[in-house]
Design an enzyme around this catalytic site. Structure first.
Site, short mmCIF file in Angstrom:
data_model
loop_
_atom_site.label_atom_id
_atom_site.label_comp_id
_atom_site.label_asym_id
_atom_site.label_seq_id
_atom_site.Cartn_x
_atom_site.Cartn_y
_atom_site.Cartn_z
N TYR A 53 0.83 -1.20 0.00
CA TYR A 53 0.00 0.00 0.00
C TYR A 53 0.86 1.26 0.00
O TYR A 53 1.89 1.33 0.68
CB TYR A 53 -0.91 0.04 1.22
CG TYR A 53 -2.05 -0.95 1.21
CD1 TYR A 53 -2.34 -1.72 0.09
CD2 TYR A 53 -2.85 -1.13 2.34
CE1 TYR A 53 -3.38 -2.63 0.09
CE2 TYR A 53 -3.90 -2.02 2.35
CZ TYR A 53 -4.16 -2.77 1.22
OH TYR A 53 -5.20 -3.67 1.24
N PRO A 210 -16.75 -3.07 1.31
CA PRO A 210 -18.10 -3.40 1.79
C PRO A 210 -19.21 -2.59 1.14
O PRO A 210 -20.36 -2.98 1.19
CB PRO A 210 -18.01 -3.09 3.29
CG PRO A 210 -16.93 -2.07 3.40
CD PRO A 210 -15.92 -2.46 2.37
N LEU A 211 -18.85 -1.46 0.50
CA LEU A 211 -19.85 -0.64 -0.18
C LEU A 211 -19.64 -0.65 -1.70
O LEU A 211 -20.16 0.20 -2.40
CB LEU A 211 -19.82 0.79 0.35
CG LEU A 211 -20.09 0.94 1.86
CD1 LEU A 211 -19.98 2.40 2.28
CD2 LEU A 211 -21.45 0.35 2.23
N GLY A 214 -18.44 2.47 -3.33
CA GLY A 214 -19.33 3.61 -3.15
C GLY A 214 -20.70 3.43 -3.77
O GLY A 214 -21.59 4.25 -3.54
N LEU A 215 -20.92 2.35 -4.53
CA LEU A 215 -22.22 2.14 -5.15
C LEU A 215 -23.31 1.91 -4.11
O LEU A 215 -24.49 2.16 -4.38
CB LEU A 215 -22.17 0.95 -6.11
CG LEU A 215 -21.40 1.18 -7.42
CD1 LEU A 215 -21.35 -0.10 -8.23
CD2 LEU A 215 -22.04 2.30 -8.24
N LEU A 216 -22.91 1.44 -2.92
CA LEU A 216 -23.88 1.22 -1.85
C LEU A 216 -23.80 2.32 -0.79
O LEU A 216 -24.32 2.17 0.31
CB LEU A 216 -23.63 -0.15 -1.20
CG LEU A 216 -23.82 -1.35 -2.12
CD1 LEU A 216 -23.33 -2.63 -1.45
CD2 LEU A 216 -25.29 -1.50 -2.52
N GLY A 217 -23.19 3.43 -1.16
CA GLY A 217 -23.03 4.53 -0.23
C GLY A 217 -23.90 5.73 -0.53
O GLY A 217 -23.56 6.86 -0.17
N GLY A 218 -25.04 5.48 -1.23
CA GLY A 218 -25.93 6.59 -1.58
C GLY A 218 -25.56 7.25 -2.89
O GLY A 218 -25.73 8.45 -3.08
#
Length: 321
Positions: A53, A210-211, A214-218
């Site tokens: 990273y 987990p999102l 960002g597609l599951l973040g609104g």
């Protein structure tokens, strides 16, 4: 903050894991230190990183090491997880899971992290060219030297977990105690074999992304408000799942919570999940993830989410009788 055991171990970790991949490339060292301090204040004791990273390999581990060096019990209060596998440069043997690279990579991570041990040392990917007997022999030496406490995997298939555990058992080793996998409402393939294997062998699942980027973040609300602009694959994925994501955001409104909170809370409801990895770029993003631990979803909410984002049955029932 709530805590749980990491897989079948006695190690207690927070239900949210602080991912550090953005530290360096998108978050300055000063801001990263502030986020880590805030995570401790919120009760998050589980931090995840990797030797690759950073803008340059090793940068993110160095940022964590500098934070640990400021004292205040920061290292002692942190369950530290890092990973190895990817090539650190173009020279032979500076990547993968050979005994030589495990020794070199571990010592290099310890120097960058300014610590004398890693709580959870993870294989970032399966190494198809190195036998498990060699891998576990190198790990056993590191454990006996006090440099590693627990070992985990990442991006493994179910049969990889079984293979690893069988080889560890031959050496009377604990073997893997966790598996990092891509897992969220939109991507549920690990429910076929990885999650059942993890449950069988006592591994805790640590979901990354987990999102789903960002597609599951609104995302629909944000794009309509001009807060976010989607292009390329992200835009294509949104169009492919727009109806489901729209229903998901409407359910979050009905519950009275944010979409990101709903997505994280759903993962926390999965029995095999230990802690989703949240990767905040800012303090505000960290704060926005914390309510997920307190949100309890009803059976009706869970059923509605399954209708919007159909999951997978355990193999072979998923595709056979």
């Amino acid at each position: 903050m709530e805590y749980t055991q990491l897989g079948r171990t006695g190690l207690r970790v927070s239900r949210l894991c602080l991912g550090t991949m953005n530290f360096g490339p998108q978050t300055s060292e000063q801001d990263a230190h502030a986020i880590m301090d805030a995570a401790h204040e919120a009760g998050i004791n589980f931090f995840d990183t990797a030797n690759r990273y950073g803008t340059q390999p090793g940068e993110t581990e160095t940022i964590l090491g500098n934070w640990f060096s400021t004292g205040g019990g920061r290292r002692e209060r942190t369950v530290l997880a890092t990973k190895l596998y990817g090539d650190m440069d173009d020279w032979p043997n500076n990547g993968r899971l050979s005994a030589l690279n495990i020794r070199r990579a571990l010592d290099a991570s310890l120097r960058r992290l300014q610590t004398d041990y890693i709580d959870l040392y993870q294989f970032h990917h399966i190494d198809r060219n190195t036998p498990w007997d060699e891998i576990w022999q190198a790990i056993e030496v590191a454990i006996q030297a006090g440099k590693i406490l627990y070992v985990g995997s990442s991006n493994f298939a179910g049969w990889h977990i079984a293979d690893a555990q069988a080889a560890a058992a031959r050496r009377s080793l604990t073997g893997l105690v966790s598996e990092q996998s891509l897992y969220n409402l939109l991507v549920r393939e690990i429910e076929l074999e990885v999650a059942p294997a993890a449950e069988h062998y006592g591994l805790g699942i640590i979901p990354w992304s987990p999102l789903q980027g960002g597609l599951l973040g609104g995302v629909i609300k944000k794009t309509e408000a001009g807060v976010r602009r989607l292009e390329g694959r992200a835009a294509q994925s949104l169009e492919a799942h727009r109806d489901a994501i729209q229903g998901y955001e409407q359910l979050a409104d009905e519950i009275g919570t944010q979409p990101a909170t709903l997505g994280l809370s759903w993962l926390l409801s999965r029995p095999v999940v230990t802690a989703p990895i949240i990767g905040p770029r800012t303090r505000a993003q960290l704060d926005s993830a914390l309510p997920a631990v307190e949100l309890t979803l009803s059976d009706d909410h869970l059923q509605r989410l399954d209708k919007l984002f159909p999951g997978r049955k355990t193999a072979p029932e998923d595709y056979a009788w």
